[in-house]
Design a protein around this motif. Structure first.
Motif, PDB file in Angstrom:
ATOM      1  N   ILE A 158       1.303  -1.472   0.309  1.00  0.00           N
ATOM      2  CA  ILE A 158      -0.048   0.204  -0.085  1.00  0.00           C
ATOM      3  C   ILE A 158       1.091   1.548   0.242  1.00  0.00           C
ATOM      4  O   ILE A 158       1.703   1.450   0.544  1.00  0.00           O
ATOM      5  CB  ILE A 158      -0.786   0.604   0.997  1.00  0.00           C
ATOM      6  N   GLY A 159      -0.098   2.688  -0.686  1.00  0.00           N
ATOM      7  CA  GLY A 159       1.123   3.548  -0.099  1.00  0.00           C
ATOM      8  C   GLY A 159      -0.004   4.933   0.670  1.00  0.00           C
ATOM      9  O   GLY A 159      -0.734   4.621   0.657  1.00  0.00           O
ATOM     10  N   GLY A 160       1.807   6.034   0.903  1.00  0.00           N
ATOM     11  CA  GLY A 160       0.975   7.437   1.781  1.00  0.00           C
ATOM     12  C   GLY A 160       1.916   7.779   1.499  1.00  0.00           C
ATOM     13  O   GLY A 160       2.955   7.746   0.674  1.00  0.00           O
ATOM     14  N   ALA A 161       1.587   9.472   1.667  1.00  0.00           N
ATOM     15  CA  ALA A 161       2.212  10.229   1.163  1.00  0.00           C
ATOM     16  C   ALA A 161       1.283  11.133   2.138  1.00  0.00           C
ATOM     17  O   ALA A 161       0.567  11.523   2.878  1.00  0.00           O
ATOM     18  CB  ALA A 161       1.979  10.675   0.040  1.00  0.00           C
ATOM     19  N   GLY A 162       2.537  12.351   2.521  1.00  0.00           N
ATOM     20  CA  GLY A 162       2.035  13.402   3.394  1.00  0.00           C
ATOM     21  C   GLY A 162       3.254  14.973   3.325  1.00  0.00           C
ATOM     22  O   GLY A 162       4.574  14.682   2.067  1.00  0.00           O
ATOM     23  N   ALA A 163       3.465  15.792   4.006  1.00  0.00           N
ATOM     24  CA  ALA A 163       3.695  16.929   3.944  1.00  0.00           C
ATOM     25  C   ALA A 163       4.418  17.465   4.518  1.00  0.00           C
ATOM     26  O   ALA A 163       3.567  17.652   5.775  1.00  0.00           O
ATOM     27  CB  ALA A 163       2.782  18.230   3.021  1.00  0.00           C
ATOM     28  N   ILE A 164       5.418  17.832   4.297  1.00  0.00           N
ATOM     29  CA  ILE A 164       6.109  18.867   5.997  1.00  0.00           C
ATOM     30  C   ILE A 164       6.309  20.513   5.829  1.00  0.00           C
ATOM     31  O   ILE A 164       6.759  21.103   4.210  1.00  0.00           O
ATOM     32  CB  ILE A 164       7.458  18.288   5.605  1.00  0.00           C
ATOM     33  N   ASP A 180      -6.760   4.467  -4.716  1.00  0.00           N
ATOM     34  CA  ASP A 180      -6.541   3.032  -5.862  1.00  0.00           C
ATOM     35  C   ASP A 180      -6.248   4.398  -7.332  1.00  0.00           C
ATOM     36  O   ASP A 180      -7.075   5.196  -7.576  1.00  0.00           O
ATOM     37  CB  ASP A 180      -7.794   2.388  -6.064  1.00  0.00           C
ATOM     38  N   GLY A 181      -5.525   4.349  -7.225  1.00  0.00           N
ATOM     39  CA  GLY A 181      -4.756   4.867  -8.602  1.00  0.00           C
ATOM     40  C   GLY A 181      -4.472   6.437  -8.545  1.00  0.00           C
ATOM     41  O   GLY A 181      -4.195   7.156  -9.732  1.00  0.00           O
ATOM     42  N   GLU A 182      -4.117   6.964  -7.271  1.00  0.00           N
ATOM     43  CA  GLU A 182      -3.889   8.479  -6.896  1.00  0.00           C
ATOM     44  C   GLU A 182      -2.296   8.307  -6.911  1.00  0.00           C
ATOM     45  O   GLU A 182      -1.421   6.956  -6.966  1.00  0.00           O
ATOM     46  CB  GLU A 182      -4.146   8.570  -5.549  1.00  0.00           C
ATOM     47  N   TYR A 183      -2.073   9.426  -7.208  1.00  0.00           N
ATOM     48  CA  TYR A 183      -0.590   9.948  -7.219  1.00  0.00           C
ATOM     49  C   TYR A 183       0.277   9.887  -6.284  1.00  0.00           C
ATOM     50  O   TYR A 183      -0.492  10.675  -5.035  1.00  0.00           O
ATOM     51  CB  TYR A 183       0.041  10.572  -8.184  1.00  0.00           C
TER      52      TYR A 183
END
Length: 228
Positions: free
Chosen positions: A77-83, A112-115
């Motif tokens: 799975i994937g995740g993302a965040g901002a500093i 799903d399918g998101e950059y």
């Protein structure tokens, strides 16, 4: 060339007259014929369409339809965040309304399918009510499968840009039911507020900000023989 010895004869190969070259009396060496036969043999073994299941190289090997093949691959799975950071070296953290009491970097799971870049931007809007355009990638942290059943995770952290405490107080709107507080934390503070692997991840992001680099991590550690 007129009167020249055919190449096949020079190599000691049998010669066969061919009409494939317009009836000019050209010769085809036995080696060329063998090559053509090999191509014909391969063509009979390769499945005629992606959904076929025909042996191709050795007993037991088959072509699976794409959907079935992808289903055999490991799940990640994937995740993302901002500093978001200020001029004093502090970084914005949020306190979730759920979990074990540790503070976190604003962000979340990829749809799903998101950059990943789009995930970071969406999560900042949803969690903080801010319209932030993420900058460059600061770190990618690969987290192995967890005991609670969570699959391996690839977490992407982007530069969320500068923020002041005054701007944060005026514009942050925390997601109701998801977050209870925010704060601009110093390195000493985030080392105690966050789970150890998250604090290591944030240390790497802070270093990437000042050195203009991108970190690749294994559960918060730079990869070494001891952390693979």
């Amino acid at each position: 060339m007129s009167g020249s010895t055919p190449w096949a004869a020079m190599c000691g190969l049998p010669q066969v007259r061919s009409r494939a070259c317009g009836g000019t009396g050209a010769y085809i060496g036995a080696g060329v014929i063998v090559t053509l036969l090999c191509h014909t043999l391969v063509a009979t073994l390769v499945p005629p369409h992606p959904g076929s299941r025909t042996a191709v190289a050795s007993p037991g090997m088959t072509h699976l339809p794409p959907a079935e093949y992808y289903a055999t691959l490991p799940r990640h799975i994937g995740g993302a965040g901002a500093i978001l950071h200020d001029t004093h070296g502090r970084i914005l953290l949020v306190e979730p309304a759920y979990g074990d009491g540790h503070w976190e970097i604003p962000g979340g799971a990829m749809d799903d399918g998101e950059y990943p870049w789009d995930t970071a931007r969406r999560e900042i809007t949803e969690e903080l009510g801010l319209d932030v355009t993420p900058g460059r990638l600061l770190a990618v942290d690969w987290v192995p499968p967890q005991a609670d059943g969570r699959p391996a995770l690839a977490n992407h952290l982007f530069d969320g840009g500068p923020i002041t405490e005054a701007h944060a107080r005026a514009h942050i709107r925390l997601a109701a039911g998801e977050l209870t507080a925010w704060r601009l934390a110093t390195p000493a503070e985030w080392s105690t507020l966050m789970a150890p692997h998250m604090a290591r991840r944030l240390d790497a992001c802070a270093n990437a900000l000042t050195t203009h680099t991108t970190a690749y991590l294994h559960h918060g550690f730079a990869p070494t023989p001891d952390h693979r």
